[in-house]
Scaffold this active site. Structure first.
Site, mmCIF file in Angstrom:
data_model
loop_
_atom_site.group_PDB
_atom_site.id
_atom_site.type_symbol
_atom_site.label_atom_id
_atom_site.label_comp_id
_atom_site.label_asym_id
_atom_site.label_seq_id
_atom_site.Cartn_x
_atom_site.Cartn_y
_atom_site.Cartn_z
ATOM 1 N NE ARG A 73 1.273 6.844 0.971
ATOM 2 C CZ ARG A 73 2.206 6.728 1.959
ATOM 3 N NH1 ARG A 73 2.513 6.029 2.550
ATOM 4 N NH2 ARG A 73 2.365 8.021 2.631
ATOM 5 C CD GLU A 108 -2.148 5.409 5.554
ATOM 6 O OE1 GLU A 108 -0.533 6.151 5.432
ATOM 7 O OE2 GLU A 108 -2.932 4.865 4.154
#
Lengths: 515, 798
Positions: free
Chosen positions: B330, B731
């Site tokens: 990620r 997030e």
């Protein structure tokens, strides 16, 4: 011992000396609203209100239950989040405001915030209700300075606090600014909450003066009421530990799982918590807590009072004492550098009642070592009024502004352009809080300031001397190099401000209002 | 603070069922009333069952060592101790690694970090267990320890193989570009500091199974690992979680060892077991956000456009893989942040160190990847004498320049419009001028400003996790009970699910109860992570609603002889052509007529795929976007600073609950600000965590919140068919805080008249700011200094 929890009188006969209020509430009262987040007085999830009989009414203060010895709460009224309202269906204005402002997410820290804000609301007078928003915001932030929240980012909690403060002079128009909701929906907050009736059933405190919270012979929690009783206890229990606020001592219990079987509590001895303002000197009782010092010294020692706001959270300041800060002998304690430049004098008393006086500068011997004898206690701290009146600069360098331990704490006192006498002391720069005697001497004899202009060359020389006088360490808070650079730059900062103020020039604004 | 803009707050959203509190309304968190009264129950608040045991673990004192001998006699004979176990006492699987092996529940003869659990103690009280756990005598044979990313890179020692993304020919592009630069940044990790520490309670069931009540984001994994450790089938284990006191990724995998050890003791002793980690153990023994060392070489043109990027991202994984495959992936997928790189090589390294195994933390690698590109875009701006905002804008993805290094095309170009709007609403350009004026007239105080964007990919990068289940039950009084696979950690998932179900039936939210997450209600769930909680579970809940609704409609059509279009659920009523029934009466009627009133819903995210071999695919269904402008003032004498103002415009699609979404944005921003400013994770030279308590690890307090804090939602629907066209919000806002770091760097750079951008590793503590300013002084000494920016501008001791 006797005390009241949420309006219900409690009588206990056998309390371990080191039982904390938090453990008691959760394990014996089943009051699960008070949480443990850190067990070190750093997060505020365990905040409760402790009420004591004041001159004419109960006075409630927010404290960290996790490091508060239960034994210290004789005759107190403990209010937990469950006890804020008379019935489960009724909400305290702070609770309602927290819901309306979306002030909770995971909810774990929430009861602590509710209690801190409830404490603020109780203490806040009409003056604060009518104050401008900046003042109110500062008051709210101060009230929750010891409460950590990891979810909300605090904005809605501050909004809830502002809302509750404004409620005293409720004007619908002014509400729009601070709440997410339309004014009409806020009407139900308009109820005057009064704290529960004080201490039913505990009137007329028993006359015995010690062994109140008696356990078996080897262990106990004693709350003497006079210094003579204290001295007797010191003879009788030479291994007992002295506890004032307990904000440091109790960590031995909650972090290291130690037993502290014998504790002698200094809080009930009036002569140790008195603050006397004389014409020549002020005399500070070693067991006076920081909040009391803030109130009493606001006019006389504004710089010091401003520093206190960064020394610890509101909860810590409601418990912690100057005597504890001094005797703990931490090299990074905040008050000692200030007291060093004040040439503070300590009054030390022994178990036979004999007393001696010693300059704080002589009290510190080595890392965590003082001149305090085994049977001595610190009774009072004396500061000359003349010194209090001199220009003073206090600077505290930390990673976080609030409730953080100093990397460097600098205190600078200057007698003015005519006499040009310097006093300089640092915390965090040596094994003990220490005066910069060589640098002081150099600056005292120098021409560092000519009509308000600072001689940079002389300051550079002074910094060189500082470097020779100190050799700080690197640790979790800062590197040695940064500490050294800060000692020098704080000295410069102080000099710039001294010079400008002495000659009526404009000083550069500070980043923060205080310290 | 002065101006909170909440678009949808005062007008009910268009797509609701009109009953109070449905989708689009800013209703309070479903537990808010319980939170403020202290009646919301966390695991440690459950009444203690008789005979409950408490747990502590004996911890390794060495970062890397063989255990020569271990003497537990003093532990066993300590007051209150009932049972002590070591690795060989584990009946089933020893390894509790979530994806790859490598995490022994208790260390065997090898320890790989200071704090690693070697044995566990069960005692009659929490304190007795803690006191006993330090009494073991352990002999170690010390082995060489790798403690830093540099150590690992030197030794080429990794927990998992490297992975690389490639777009075009970056080497050629960089070489032929008019300008090149290279650099690096060290981005430090972060401690989760959820206010509720890790905790699990295990209770034995009559079949020899275990009921675990845990503070976990991943109940199914708890169920699986407990079953494996005890060597019993999954159907004998129930994992349950009502709520967590914060998670932030820290309870995705890190909750499992507590559950497993508690279950082991429960099985061995036939007693309930509670294992709560005190704060210090939690900070020593559980994983954190990874440190990253990012190095780059980039080529760019005179307009500041990137032509080629060669980037290496090295993450400090600790001693085991844990979730580091996905986390470093990620980071790589977000190394472009919002920018078209033209050509790029992005290499991800998973460094092995003898420290606690790092784990998921809000952003899951994304924030660390972004820090690289945000750093070198600023360096480019300084080199070209441009405002960093203009360089950022010039490089944004746009039609024609829309291919990511992993092959996914950007389809919804939100950021160019969003940034334009924020630039105007925040008055960026005028404030830039005012700041220059301020800096010219102040000797020691300097201001900085920065606007940074966030583009964050939504979906688990592990494809199979992109599914969810829900169980809806309607009772004959018209009350609804919904259960789903997601967990509540404060983010408001239960509230949004409640709203989704209420809206589906046009009933008010207080008819809908969301019950605790249990693996015996909805099985095989994914962790509540990757911001996906509402996207996945909301759709699964809606699927369950749609099934029951379809049955109810067909029943009503038959019973009342109506066409489907004549049956409408709204305002707590069911409209039946000309007639209507209130909802409970209608449900009662349906029950009498034997309509099934429960259903399981399921959802799997469409479109997504990723091929590791080619490093191409579409790992994300869509992107959430946002941007923030931060303004700071710093003191050049000390490096201290404060954040004066923050303006945020953030894209949550059509908001399901604006108040909750704003809460996520504010909270994420402040948490991100902590990561980049005051929160400093530190280890000593022996590998011991020295930031091990809130006394020496400083998360933001209320004072740190900017006084002017404006948040606005970018109110445009998601183009993808997500739940009510909303977007994930958990997030992405964390990374908006990069603007604070960039503003601090901007203020530092002002002391060189913006000719030089000092290296500013994170967290940018006052000390690090101070040293960055010293680098500026050094630059001024060597460079041709423009008038007005001499060293005297801020007085510095060198």
């Amino acid at each position: 011992m006797r005390f009241v929890v949420n309006n219900v009188p409690v009588e206990l006969v056998d309390v371990a000396a080191d039982m904390t209020l938090l453990r008691y509430l959760r394990s014996q009262q089943n009051l699960m609203g008070t949480k443990e987040g850190c067990a070190s007085g750093d997060c505020g999830a365990c905040t409760v209100l402790v009420g004591r009989q004041g001159a004419d009414a109960m006075v409630y203060e927010a404290v960290n239950a996790c490091i508060c010895p239960l034994g210290s709460l004789q005759d107190c009224h403990i209010v937990t989040v469950e006890g804020l309202t008379p019935a489960p269906g009724v909400m305290h204005p702070v609770q309602a405001a927290m819901v309306e402002c979306h002030g909770s997410q995971c909810g774990f820290c929430t009861p602590g915030f509710v209690m801190s804000l409830a404490g603020l609301q109780l203490a806040a007078g009409n003056e604060l209700a009518k104050a401008d928003e900046d003042t109110q915001r500062a008051a709210v932030i101060d009230a929750i300075s010891g409460n950590l929240c990891r979810c909300t980012g605090y904005r809605p909690i501050i909004a809830a606090g502002l809302f509750v403060l404004k409620e005293a002079s409720l004007k619908e128009a002014s509400l729009k600014k601070t709440t997410l909701k339309k004014p009409a929906q806020t009407a139900r907050f308009v109820q005057n909450w009064v704290p529960n009736a004080p201490l039913a059933g505990t009137g007329g405190a028993p006359a015995d003066t010690h062994n109140r919270n008696l356990s078996d012979g080897a262990s106990g929690y004693w709350q003497p009421h006079t210094e003579i009783e204290l001295q007797q206890l010191l003879v009788e229990y030479p291994h007992a530990r002295l506890v004032a606020g307990g904000t440091d001592l109790m960590l031995e219990v909650t972090q290291q799982y130690k037993n502290l079987p014998q504790l002698i509590d200094l809080n009930r001895i009036e002569s140790l918590s008195e603050i006397l303002i004389g014409s020549d000197e002020i005399v500070l009782g070693a067991a006076a807590n920081y909040s009391a010092l803030e109130k009493t010294l606001a006019e006389l020692a504004p710089e010091f009072v401003a520093l206190l706001k960064r020394l610890g959270s509101r909860q810590i300041r409601n418990r912690g004492t100057l005597g504890g800060n001094i005797c703990n002998a931490s090299p990074i304690a905040d008050a000692p550098p200030y007291l060093l430049v004040m040439d503070a004098e300590l009054e030390l008393v022994n178990s036979k009642g004999g007393s001696r006086r010693e300059l704080l500068a002589h009290f510190y011997r080595n890392y965590k070592q003082t001149s305090l004898a085994a049977d001595e206690y610190l009774a009072r701290i004396r500061i000359a009024r003349a010194r209090l009146a001199q220009p003073l600069k206090l600077f505290k360098i930390t990673k976080r502004y609030e409730d953080d331990i100093s990397a460097v704490m600098g205190a600078f006192c200057w007698s003015g352009a005519t006499t040009n006498e310097f006093k300089i002391a640092f915390g965090g720069m040596a094994a003990i809080p220490k005066r910069a005697s060589v640098t002081e001497q150099f600056l005292t004899g120098s021409n560092w300031c000519v009509s308000g202009d600072v001689d940079e060359g002389i300051l550079a020389q002074a910094c060189e001397l500082l470097r020779s006088e100190f050799s700080p360490l690197s640790d979790v808070r800062a590197s040695a190099a940064y500490r050294m650079a800060m000692a020098c730059n704080l000295l410069k900062k102080a000099c710039y401000e001294f010079a400008a103020e002495a000659f009526g020039k404009v000083t550069e604004a500070r980043l923060f209002h205080h310290a | 603070m002065r101006r909170i803009v909440v678009n949808a707050e005062l007008s009910p959203a268009a797509n609701t069922g009109n009953a109070p509190g449905g989708v689009g309304h800013s209703i309070a968190h479903e537990s808010a009333h319980k939170h403020v009264r202290g009646t919301a129950e966390y695991v440690d608040d459950l009444p203690l069952l008789p005979g409950t045991l408490f747990v502590a673990t004996g911890q390794s004192a060495k970062p890397h060592a063989r255990i020569r001998a271990i003497d537990l006699s003093a532990v066993k004979s300590a007051s209150g101790v009932i049972d002590v176990i070591v690795q060989s006492d584990i009946p089933g699987k020893v390894d509790v690694g979530p994806v790859y092996l490598g995490d022994p529940l208790l260390a065997g003869d090898l320890v790989e970090f200071i704090g690693q659990a070697i044995f566990a103690v069960a005692a009659t009280s929490f304190e007795a267990a803690q006191r006993a756990a330090v009494l073991a005598k352990i002999e170690y044979e010390e082995l060489p320890a790798q403690l830093t990313i540099e150590d690992s890179l030197t030794a080429q020692s990794f927990v998992l193989p490297q992975h690389q993304l490639l777009l075009g020919d970056p080497d050629a592009s960089i070489e032929t570009a008019p300008h090149q630069l290279s650099g690096e940044i060290f981005v430090r990790g972060q401690e989760h500091f959820y206010l509720e520490g890790q905790i699990s309670e295990a209770r034995l069931t009559e079949d020899g199974g275990i009921h675990v009540i845990s503070s976990t984001q991943h109940p199914t994994e708890i169920q699986k690992l407990v079953a494996e450790v005890l060597a019993i089938p999954l159907h004998l284990v129930v994992a349950e979680v009502r709520r967590m006191g914060g998670g932030f990724g820290g309870k995705e995998t890190q909750a499992a060892p507590l559950a497993c050890i508690a279950a082991l003791f429960a099985q061995r002793n036939r007693r309930p077991v509670r294992y709560r980690m005190p704060r210090r153990d939690d900070m020593i023994q559980t994983g954190k956000r990874h440190d990253f060392l990012n190095r780059w070489r980039v080529g760019f043109n005179r307009e500041g456009k990137l032509l080629g990027v060669d980037l290496q991202l090295a993450g400090k994984c600790g001693y085991s893989p844990d979730l580091s495959e996905g986390i470093v992936d990620r980071a790589m997928f977000h190394a472009d942040n919002a920018y078209f790189l033209n050509s790029a090589r992005i290499l991800g390294l998973r460094c092995k160190t003898h420290t606690v195994s790092n784990t998921a933390f809000r952003g899951f690698g994304g924030p660390k990847g972004m820090m690289a590109v945000e750093t070198f875009l600023e360096d480019i701006a300084r080199q070209l004498g441009m405002d960093p905002l203009d360089v950022r804008k010039a490089n944004l993805y746009q039609p024609g320049a829309d291919e990511t290094p992993y092959g996914q095309k950007i389809e919804q170009h939100v950021l160019p419009i969003l940034i334009e709007r924020l630039e105007k609403s925040s008055d960026y350009r005028a404030r830039r001028i005012a700041i220059t004026e301020f800096n010219n007239t102040h000797r020691h105080l300097k201001k900085g400003i920065a606007l940074t964007p966030v583009k964050f990919g939504i979906s688990f990068t592990a494809k199979h996790l992109n599914q969810a289940g829900a169980l809806l039950q309607i009772y004959t009084d018209g009350s609804l009970l919904i259960n789903h696979g997601g967990t509540e950690m404060g983010q408001g998932l239960y509230t949004k699910i409640q709203q989704i179900v209420a809206s589906a039936f046009g009933v008010s939210v207080n008819r809908v109860m969301v019950s605790s997450t249990r693996t015996d209600k909805v099985p095989n769930t994914s962790p509540t992570a990757a911001s996906s909680g509402t996207d996945l579970n909301g759709m699964a809940a809606k699927d369950a609603c749609d099934q029951i609704k379809a049955d109810l409609v067909s029943f009503a059509c038959e019973h009342f002889n109506l066409a489907p279009a004549q049956i409408i659920f709204k305002n707590d009523l069911v409209i039946l052509g000309e007639n209507q029934l209130d909802f409970p009466a209608f449900i009662k009627l349906a029950y009498i007529n034997r309509v099934a009133l429960s259903a399981t819903g399921h959802y799997r995210t469409p479109k997504i795929h990723y091929d590791r071999a080619t490093a191409k695919g579409q790992p994300f269904l869509y992107f959430a976007n946002g941007a923030a402008v931060s303004e700071v003032t710093l003191d050049c004498l000390t490096g201290e600073y404060k954040v004066d103002q923050v303006d945020i415009l953030h894209d949550v699609g059509k908001s399901l609950n604006p108040a909750i979404d704003i809460g996520q944005i504010e909270g994420g921003f402040i948490q991100g600000m902590g990561w980049l400013t005051t929160e400093e994770l530190l280890w000593d030279e022996q590998g011991r965590v020295i930031s091990n308590s809130p006394a020496n690890y400083k998360i933001p307090t209320a004072f740190d919140v900017p006084e002017i804090f404006n948040i606005e939602l970018f109110d445009e629907p998601n183009l993808e068919n997500t739940i009510h066209l909303s977007k994930a919000v958990g997030e992405p806002p964390l990374m908006l805080a990069i603007s604070v770091w960039a503003a601090l760097r901007d203020a530092c750079s002002s002391t060189t008249n913006y000719q030089f951008s000092p290296r500013l590793d994170t967290p940018a503590t006052p000390e690090r700011i101070y040293w960055a300013l010293q680098d500026c002084v050094a630059f001024n000494k060597t460079a041709a200094v423009k008038p007005g920016t001499t060293e005297e501008d801020f007085n510095v001791t060198t």
